[in-house]
Design a protein around this motif. Structure first.
Motif, PDB file in Angstrom:
ATOM      1  N   SER A   1      -0.025  21.116  -0.627  1.00 23.79           N
ATOM      2  CA  SER A   1      -1.466  20.878  -0.489  1.00 23.79           C
ATOM      3  C   SER A   1      -1.898  21.398   0.884  1.00 23.79           C
ATOM      4  O   SER A   1      -1.067  21.695   1.754  1.00 23.79           O
ATOM      5  CB  SER A   1      -1.777  19.388  -0.651  1.00 23.79           C
ATOM      6  OG  SER A   1      -1.171  18.649   0.405  1.00 23.79           O
ATOM      7  N   ASP A   2      -3.220  21.485   1.091  1.00 21.75           N
ATOM      8  CA  ASP A   2      -3.698  22.081   2.354  1.00 21.75           C
ATOM      9  C   ASP A   2      -3.403  21.196   3.560  1.00 21.75           C
ATOM     10  O   ASP A   2      -3.560  21.624   4.701  1.00 21.75           O
ATOM     11  CB  ASP A   2      -5.188  22.418   2.261  1.00 21.75           C
ATOM     12  CG  ASP A   2      -6.064  21.178   2.087  1.00 21.75           C
ATOM     13  OD1 ASP A   2      -5.517  20.110   1.734  1.00 21.75           O
ATOM     14  OD2 ASP A   2      -7.288  21.286   2.298  1.00 21.75           O
ATOM     15  N   GLY A   3      -2.957  19.955   3.307  1.00 25.53           N
ATOM     16  CA  GLY A   3      -2.550  19.099   4.426  1.00 25.53           C
ATOM     17  C   GLY A   3      -1.355  19.688   5.156  1.00 25.53           C
ATOM     18  O   GLY A   3      -1.144  19.421   6.352  1.00 25.53           O
TER      19      GLY A   3
ATOM     20  N   ASN B   1      -4.029  15.621   9.686  1.00 22.18           N
ATOM     21  CA  ASN B   1      -5.447  15.342   9.450  1.00 22.18           C
ATOM     22  C   ASN B   1      -5.805  15.166   7.969  1.00 22.18           C
ATOM     23  O   ASN B   1      -6.927  14.817   7.660  1.00 22.18           O
ATOM     24  CB  ASN B   1      -6.290  16.487  10.034  1.00 22.18           C
ATOM     25  CG  ASN B   1      -6.238  16.483  11.553  1.00 22.18           C
ATOM     26  OD1 ASN B   1      -6.645  15.524  12.204  1.00 22.18           O
ATOM     27  ND2 ASN B   1      -5.679  17.541  12.142  1.00 22.18           N
ATOM     28  N   ASP B   2      -4.894  15.428   7.105  1.00 19.43           N
ATOM     29  CA  ASP B   2      -5.190  15.337   5.666  1.00 19.43           C
ATOM     30  C   ASP B   2      -3.939  14.809   4.962  1.00 19.43           C
ATOM     31  O   ASP B   2      -2.867  14.719   5.576  1.00 19.43           O
ATOM     32  CB  ASP B   2      -5.560  16.748   5.140  1.00 19.43           C
ATOM     33  CG  ASP B   2      -6.201  16.709   3.759  1.00 19.43           C
ATOM     34  OD1 ASP B   2      -6.384  15.601   3.206  1.00 19.43           O
ATOM     35  OD2 ASP B   2      -6.510  17.792   3.241  1.00 19.43           O
ATOM     36  N   ASN B   3      -4.086  14.461   3.716  1.00 26.46           N
ATOM     37  CA  ASN B   3      -2.913  14.104   2.918  1.00 26.46           C
ATOM     38  C   ASN B   3      -1.993  15.329   2.864  1.00 26.46           C
ATOM     39  O   ASN B   3      -2.464  16.459   2.727  1.00 26.46           O
ATOM     40  CB  ASN B   3      -3.307  13.741   1.486  1.00 26.46           C
ATOM     41  CG  ASN B   3      -4.303  12.586   1.399  1.00 26.46           C
ATOM     42  OD1 ASN B   3      -5.099  12.531   0.487  1.00 26.46           O
ATOM     43  ND2 ASN B   3      -4.273  11.681   2.370  1.00 26.46           N
ATOM     44  N   ILE B   4      -0.699  15.074   2.955  1.00 23.57           N
ATOM     45  CA  ILE B   4       0.275  16.177   2.943  1.00 23.57           C
ATOM     46  C   ILE B   4       1.213  15.994   1.746  1.00 23.57           C
ATOM     47  O   ILE B   4       1.805  14.920   1.595  1.00 23.57           O
ATOM     48  CB  ILE B   4       1.144  16.170   4.228  1.00 23.57           C
ATOM     49  CG1 ILE B   4       0.264  16.089   5.475  1.00 23.57           C
ATOM     50  CG2 ILE B   4       2.061  17.390   4.278  1.00 23.57           C
ATOM     51  CD1 ILE B   4       0.955  15.383   6.641  1.00 23.57           C
TER      52      ILE B   4
ATOM     53  N   ALA C   1      -1.277  18.551  -6.938  1.00 24.18           N
ATOM     54  CA  ALA C   1      -2.717  18.414  -7.146  1.00 24.18           C
ATOM     55  C   ALA C   1      -3.300  17.678  -5.952  1.00 24.18           C
ATOM     56  O   ALA C   1      -2.755  16.668  -5.505  1.00 24.18           O
ATOM     57  CB  ALA C   1      -2.988  17.639  -8.436  1.00 24.18           C
ATOM     58  N   ASP C   2      -4.382  18.204  -5.427  1.00 20.69           N
ATOM     59  CA  ASP C   2      -5.044  17.607  -4.266  1.00 20.69           C
ATOM     60  C   ASP C   2      -6.442  17.184  -4.710  1.00 20.69           C
ATOM     61  O   ASP C   2      -7.340  18.008  -4.870  1.00 20.69           O
ATOM     62  CB  ASP C   2      -5.094  18.661  -3.140  1.00 20.69           C
ATOM     63  CG  ASP C   2      -5.800  18.146  -1.876  1.00 20.69           C
ATOM     64  OD1 ASP C   2      -6.367  17.036  -1.922  1.00 20.69           O
ATOM     65  OD2 ASP C   2      -5.788  18.876  -0.867  1.00 20.69           O
ATOM     66  N   GLY C   3      -6.588  15.883  -4.951  1.00 17.37           N
ATOM     67  CA  GLY C   3      -7.830  15.388  -5.543  1.00 17.37           C
ATOM     68  C   GLY C   3      -8.973  15.273  -4.550  1.00 17.37           C
ATOM     69  O   GLY C   3      -8.777  15.172  -3.347  1.00 17.37           O
TER      70      GLY C   3
HETATM   71 MG    MG Z   1      -6.194  18.210   0.963  1.00 22.19          MG
END
Ligand code: MG
Length: 449
Positions: A188-190, A227-230, A33-35
């Motif tokens: 996730s998209d990270g 650049n994002d949470n992975i 889950a990517d909040g």
């Molecule tokens: Mg994300």
């Protein structure tokens, strides 16, 4: 028996201060889950989605149960965001996979909401199963931008569907025949915004150890910018060699699967019987969102029923005893008989010889002596002449006295030796007391009273 064995890895990345991704690794169930949302909203939403999915899915391990669990998590997040101003508007992606060995054949079910992704890697083939619910994906499908342009598009973070934004959510669902050697990747998209598919597939293909593969994927995403949470979960479908004792049929069907079913991706429709395939084809978004709550409700109801049954049983038992006791009292009290007491005809309440613990009691001692009664009637009186009411018993006494009067038997005016006279009826004739006494003394009374 087939098992879904998983390892996860996560990192906040090089830019973000907090990690709003969550991973769930449970028995034969994995989810990412990517909040998103201000303050702690994203973390709360992702946490609720992962935990909620896990706890709800336990109640119904099936594709329907998985979809229902996702919808239940959606509603929980939505209600919390409505109730708490600081969490208002929070949401999350939710991508999950479940191995259901009780399916025939054992199935791998995948669901998706948002832009986290599910892939299957098998026989060196790397296939994206989920479709992103994002603005840029929409543009790609419309042919307005290329997949490469989507990776750097300024609106690539805008989702067209997410968990917790509205009271209801549509869930994409995919089913495959589970095969040993099948590797599932949830991310996730990270990860997917940083790494091209080829690089992801290379890592999955080169690292047989799933934890090593998960760690390598996160390291690679960080190396590409972070650049994002992975968050990644690498899970392998493995046969643990233990035969499922309660599923002989499934084992048989599995061994009978056509060779083509091994090819990846092997949508379950290809290997399932026509009717089951039809069910799966319509399975993606079942409207019935209450499967998991209903199972829980049923469990609660069973608990309530157990308590209710015990209470009802005790009530019925008490009622039964009360009924028996009441009937006994009624049965005994509603009976009268004419017998003998100290040589006098006597009306008793109760039954001759008593009934259970009820002993007959004297209702009236008449002044009619036994010596004044026909011999044929005496034996009846000794046994006790049962009558349904006091009046009927009194009628018997009157009849005995009448017999006496008609046949001219000796009578007496002697007062009965008891004072419990209730009703006094006048006697018609009198005889000398001494005679009556003698007669009385020679008479044997039966043991009433
Ligand atoms: Mg994300």
């Amino acid at each position: 028996m087939l098992r879904l064995l998983a390892a996860s890895a996560t990192d906040a990345g090089r830019i973000r201060n907090s990690n709003q991704d969550r991973a769930l690794v449970a028995e034969d169930l994995i989810a990412v889950a990517d909040g998103m949302g201000g303050h702690a909203g994203g973390e709360v939403a992702a946490e609720l989605a992962a935990e909620g999915l896990g706890s709800s899915y336990e109640l119904a391990t099936s594709m329907e149960g998985l979809v229902a669990a996702a919808k239940r998590a959606n509603r929980a997040i939505f209600l919390k965001s409505e109730a708490d101003a600081e969490l208002h508007g929070m949401g999350t992606t939710l991508t999950a996979a479940a191995l259901v060995v009780s399916d025939t054949p054992p199935a791998l079910h995948l669901i998706n909401i948002g832009d986290s992704r599910a892939y299957i890697f098998q026989d060196h083939e790397f296939t994206q199963i989920s479709e992103d619910h994002s603005f840029v994906e929409h543009l790609v499908r419309q042919g307005e931008i290329t997949p490469e342009e989507a990776l750097t598009h300024p609106h690539r973070h805008i989702l067209t569907r997410a968990v917790g934004i509205e009271s209801e959510v549509d869930v994409d669902a995919f089913s495959f025949a589970a095969q040993p050697g099948m590797r599932v990747l949830l991310a996730s998209d990270g990860l997917t915004n940083e790494l091209p598919d080829e690089e992801i597939a290379a890592i999955l293909g080169s690292e047989s150890d799933r934890q090593a593969a998960a760690d390598a994927l996160v390291r690679a995403a960080l190396a590409h910018g972070g650049n994002d949470n992975i968050t990644v979960i690498v899970a392998d479908v493995e046969d643990d060699g233990i035969k499922d004792p309660g599923d002989a049929d499934a084992t048989r069907v599995e061994t009978e699967l056509p060779a083509t079913a091994v090819a990846l991706p092997a949508p379950i429709e290809e290997v399932l019987p026509p009717r089951a395939a039809a069910a799966v084809a319509t399975a993606p978004i079942p409207r019935d969102v209450r499967t998991a709550p209903r199972v829980r409700e049923r469990a609660r109801r069973i608990e309530r029923l157990v308590t209710l049954r015990v209470v009802l049983f005790v009530i019925v038992l008490l009622g039964l005893f009360g009924g028996i006791a009441g009937f006994t009292v009624w049965f005994n009290r509603a009976s009268y008989f004419v017998g003998i007491k100290d040589g006098y005809v006597t009306i008793y309440e109760g039954r001759p010889g008593g009934f259970l613990w009820f002993k007959p009691t004297i209702a009236r001692t008449t002044n009619l002596q036994l010596s004044s009664v026909l011999d044929s009637s005496r034996s009846l009186l000794e046994a006790g002449l049962l009558e349904p009411s006091y009046d009927k018993a009194q009628q018997v006494v009157d009849d005995l006295a009448k017999e006496n009067s008609i046949l001219g038997l000796p009578t007496t005016t002697t007062t009965p030796p008891t004072t419990t006279t209730i009703f006094v009826r006048p006697t018609t004739t009198t005889v000398p007391a001494s005679k009556a006494k003698t007669k009385s003394g020679s008479t044997t009374t039966t043991g009433h009273g």
